[in-house]
Design a protein around this motif. Structure first.
Motif, PDB file in Angstrom:
ATOM      1  N   ARG A 161      -7.103   3.474  -3.212  1.00 26.86           N
ATOM      2  CA  ARG A 161      -6.976   4.447  -3.764  1.00 26.86           C
ATOM      3  C   ARG A 161      -6.733   4.429  -5.388  1.00 26.86           C
ATOM      4  N   ARG A 162      -5.918   3.691  -5.336  1.00 27.13           N
ATOM      5  CA  ARG A 162      -4.970   3.690  -6.812  1.00 27.13           C
ATOM      6  C   ARG A 162      -5.751   2.887  -7.669  1.00 27.13           C
ATOM      7  N   SER A 178      -3.643   2.883   6.753  1.00 27.15           N
ATOM      8  CA  SER A 178      -3.304   3.909   5.974  1.00 27.15           C
ATOM      9  C   SER A 178      -2.962   3.240   4.574  1.00 27.15           C
ATOM     10  N   ALA A 179      -2.190   1.947   4.897  1.00 29.95           N
ATOM     11  CA  ALA A 179      -1.690   1.359   3.339  1.00 29.95           C
ATOM     12  C   ALA A 179      -3.100   0.774   2.802  1.00 29.95           C
ATOM     13  N   LEU A 189      -6.157   1.729   2.769  1.00 28.27           N
ATOM     14  CA  LEU A 189      -6.574   3.246   1.908  1.00 28.27           C
ATOM     15  C   LEU A 189      -5.785   3.529   0.689  1.00 28.27           C
ATOM     16  N   ALA A 190      -4.605   3.588   0.779  1.00 22.46           N
ATOM     17  CA  ALA A 190      -3.688   4.027  -0.295  1.00 22.46           C
ATOM     18  C   ALA A 190      -3.648   2.866  -1.326  1.00 22.46           C
ATOM     19  N   PHE A 191      -3.848   1.670  -1.042  1.00 24.68           N
ATOM     20  CA  PHE A 191      -3.828   0.725  -1.873  1.00 24.68           C
ATOM     21  C   PHE A 191      -4.981   0.669  -2.884  1.00 24.68           C
ATOM     22  N   GLY A 242       0.878  -1.156  -0.010  1.00 23.02           N
ATOM     23  CA  GLY A 242       0.054   0.164  -0.136  1.00 23.02           C
ATOM     24  C   GLY A 242       0.756   1.259  -0.202  1.00 23.02           C
ATOM     25  N   LEU A 243       2.057   1.378   0.776  1.00 27.12           N
ATOM     26  CA  LEU A 243       2.639   2.578   0.847  1.00 27.12           C
ATOM     27  C   LEU A 243       4.140   2.421   0.380  1.00 27.12           C
TER      28      LEU A 243
END
Length: 475
Positions: A403-404, A396-397, A399-401, A95-96
Motif C-alpha cells: 500500500r505504501r 496484513s504486512a 497489504l501494508a507494505f 510491512g508493519l
C-alpha cells in the motif's frame, strides 16, 4: 532508487549469515516432511472425519488449500523485497514496523516450540508401540523422545544438506505407502459403497461440524512458510523460496484431499464417521490391512515413527534458524548468533533448541502431565492458534507494505490475493477461538493460559522495542 532490501543490509553489522546451495526440491522436501504426511493421515485427518464433516472432509482440504495458496501468492510477491531469513518476523517487520516484527518473532518462537514439543510426544509413544510390537521392552515415552531429540539435535548441528538427505529418504517411504494404498482403493472402485461422492456434495461439506473439520484441515498444513527460513541457504533466494513454497503447499493440499477421498471411499460414506470414531488409532492400520494385507498394516507403525521423526527434524532446523535470526538482532542472547565454521549450520541455535525442548518435556514429566491428553493437546493447541495468528499478521504486512508503494508488482499479488487470504484466515482464526476448548483438552484454565501466552508474546514486541531501541534495527 531501488527499494529492495538487499542481503547485506537486512541484518545488523557483523551478524552471522548462513550459506548454502539448496534447490527447490531440497527445500520442498523439508517443508513437506515438516507437515508429516503420514502423521496427518493417521491423526488430524481421522479426527476431521470423526469430529468434523465426515465424507465432506476432502472438500474442506481443497478450500483450505485455496486460502493458503492465496496467502502464498502475497507472501512470495513480497519475498524479493525482504532480504533476510527471519520468515514471518522479517515480513511483518518490513510491512508493519519494528515493534510488530519483534512481537511476531517471539510469537513464532513460542508457537513453533510448542509444535516441536508435541511431535516428541507422538514420537516417544509411537517408538514405544513399535518396539513392543516386535517383542521389545516397554519403556516410558520420554526415554524414546530423549533418544530422538539427541539424534535430531546432532543432525541439526551439522549442515542442513545432511538433514535434507535424511528427510528425502524418510519422506519417500511414508508417502509411497499412502500412494500405493490410495491407488489400490481408487483402482478397485472403492469399498462397499463405491467411490465417495461426499466431496462433491454441498450437504456433506456442511454436515456435522464443518468448523471442527476446518481446524484439523488447517493443522495439516502447518509449516508452509519454511522455505523463507532457508533463504540464506538457497541457490537463488527469491526464485527458490517462491517455487518451493508453491510446490509444497500444492502437493500437500492435493495429497491430503485425494488421500481423505480414498480413505472415505475405502470405508464408505455412510460408515466412515462411525469407523473413525470407534477407534481413531486403528483407522489407518485397519484400512491398510484391508486393502494391502498384513504387510501394509505392519508398515504403518514404523513409517508413522519415521514420519514423526522427519517432521521433528524439519521443525528443529526451522527453530534453530529462527533462533539465529532473532539473536542476530539482539532479541535473544547474542552468543546464539553464530554459524559453525565447518558445518555452516546455526549450531548454537540448535543446541539452544535442544536444551529448551528437553526442559519443557522434563517439566511435563516431573509434574505428571499425561503425554497425549495434556502435554500434546495443550502444546499443539497453543502452537496451532499461534500459527494462524502469524499468517494473519503476515497477510496484513503484505497489504501494508504494497500500500505504501507498489514496487511495480501486479495488483493480484500485492492486493487481491493477500486480501482474500486475510479474509479466509480471519474466518479460520474465529473458528479456532470458538472451538478453543477442543484444542485445550476441554480445560477452561488451559484455554485462558493459551490466550494469555499468545498475547504476552505479541506484547513483548512493543515492550522490547521501547526498552531496547538498538535491537532489531535494519541498516
Amino acid at each position: 532508487m531501488s527499494t529492495t532490501t538487499n542481503e547485506s543490509s537486512s541484518l545488523p553489522t557483523g551478524s552471522a549469515r548462513l550459506r548454502g546451495k539448496l534447490g527447490v526440491l531440497s527445500i520442498s522436501l523439508m517443508i513437506i516432511a515438516g507437515a508429516a504426511p503420514l502423521c496427518v493421515v493417521g491423526g488430524p485427518m481421522v479426527l476431521g472425519l470423526s469430529l468434523g464433516n465426515g465424507a465432506g472432509l476432502p472438500a474442506t482440504y481443497l478450500m483450505t488449500l485455496v486460502v493458503l495458496l492465496l496467502f502464498v501468492v502475497g507472501f512470495t510477491t513480497m519475498t524479493p523485497f525482504v532480504g533476510s531469513a527471519g520468515a514471518f518476523y522479517s515480513y511483518v517487520h518490513a510491512g508493519l514496523g519494528r515493534a510488530a516484527g519483534i512481537g511476531t518473532g517471539y510469537l513464532a518462537i513460542l508457537s513453533y516450540t510448542c509444535i516441536y514439543v508435541g511431535l516428541y510426544v507422538l514420537l516417544g509413544i509411537g517408538a514405544d508401540n513399535l518396539v513392543r510390537s516386535y517383542g521389545g521392552p516397554s519403556l516410558p515415552w520420554f526415554v524414546w523422545a530423549a533418544a530422538a531429540l539427541a539424534i535430531i539435535s546432532f543432525l541439526g548441528y551439522r549442515n542442513v544438506e545432511v538433514s535434507g538427505k535424511v528427510l528425502g529418504i524418510l519422506l519417500a517411504a511414508e508417502v509411497g505407502l499412502v500412494l500405493v494404498l490410495n491407488a489400490w482403493i481408487i483402482a478397485g472402485g472403492g469399498g462397499p459403497e463405491g467411490l465417495s461422492h461426499g466431496a462433491f456434495s454441498i450437504g456433506e461439506m456442511f454436515s456435522g461440524a464443518p468448523g471442527v473439520a476446518l481446524i484439523f484441515a488447517v493443522l495439516s498444513f502447518i509449516g508452509i512458510e519454511a522455505a523463507a527460513v532457508f533463504r540464506d541457504e538457497a541457490r537463488d533466494p527469491v526464485r527458490t523460496v517462491r517455487r518451493a513454497t508453491i510446490v509444497s503447499v500444492t502437493v500437500v493440499g492435493v495429497f491430503y484431499a485425494i488421500t481423505s477421498w480414498a480413505a472415505i471411499s475405502g470405508i464408505g460414506d455412510s460408515l466412515v464417521v462411525a469407523t473413525a470414531t470407534a477407534d481413531p488409532d486403528a483407522f489407518l492400520p485397519s484400512l491398510a490391512q484391508q486393502y494391502l494385507g498384513r504387510v501394509g498394516a505392519d508398515l504403518v507403525t514404523p513409517l508413522f515413527v519415521t514420519s514423526t521423526f522427519a517432521a521433528a527434524l524439519t521443525w528443529h532446523n526451522i527453530l534453530a534458524r529462527y533462533t539465529l535470526s532473532l539473536s542476530s538482532r539482539d532479541l535473544l542472547p547474542r552468543r546464539l548468533a553464530a554459524v559453525h565454521p565447518r558445518h555452516a549450520s546455526p549450531h548454537r541455535g540448535s543446541l539452544a533448541v535442544m536444551v529448551v525442548t528437553a526442559g519443557i518435556i522434563a517439566l511435563g514429566v516431573t509434574i505428571g502431565l499425561d503425554p497425549m491428553s495434556q502435554l500434546y493437546t495443550w502444546t499443539s493447541g497453543l502452537g496451532s492458534v499461534g500459527y494462524i495468528i502469524l499468517l494473519v499478521l503476515t497477510c496484513s504486512a503484505v497489504l501494508a507494505f504494497f500500500r505504501r508503494e507498489s514496487h511495480g508488482t501486479s495488483i493480484v499479488g500485492a492486493v487481491v490475493a493477500p486480501l482474500l487470504a486475510l479474509a479466509g484466515l480471519l474466518v479460520i482464526l474465529a473458528v479456532m477461538l470458538l472451538n478453543l476448548d477442543l484444542l485445550a483438552g476441554d480445560s477452561a484454565a488451559v484455554a485462558i493460559a493459551i490466550i494469555v501466552l499468545l498475547i504476552g508474546a505479541g506484547v513483548l514486541g512493543p515492550v522490547v522495542a521501547t526498552l531496547r531501541p538498538s535491537a532489531a534495527q535494519e541498516h
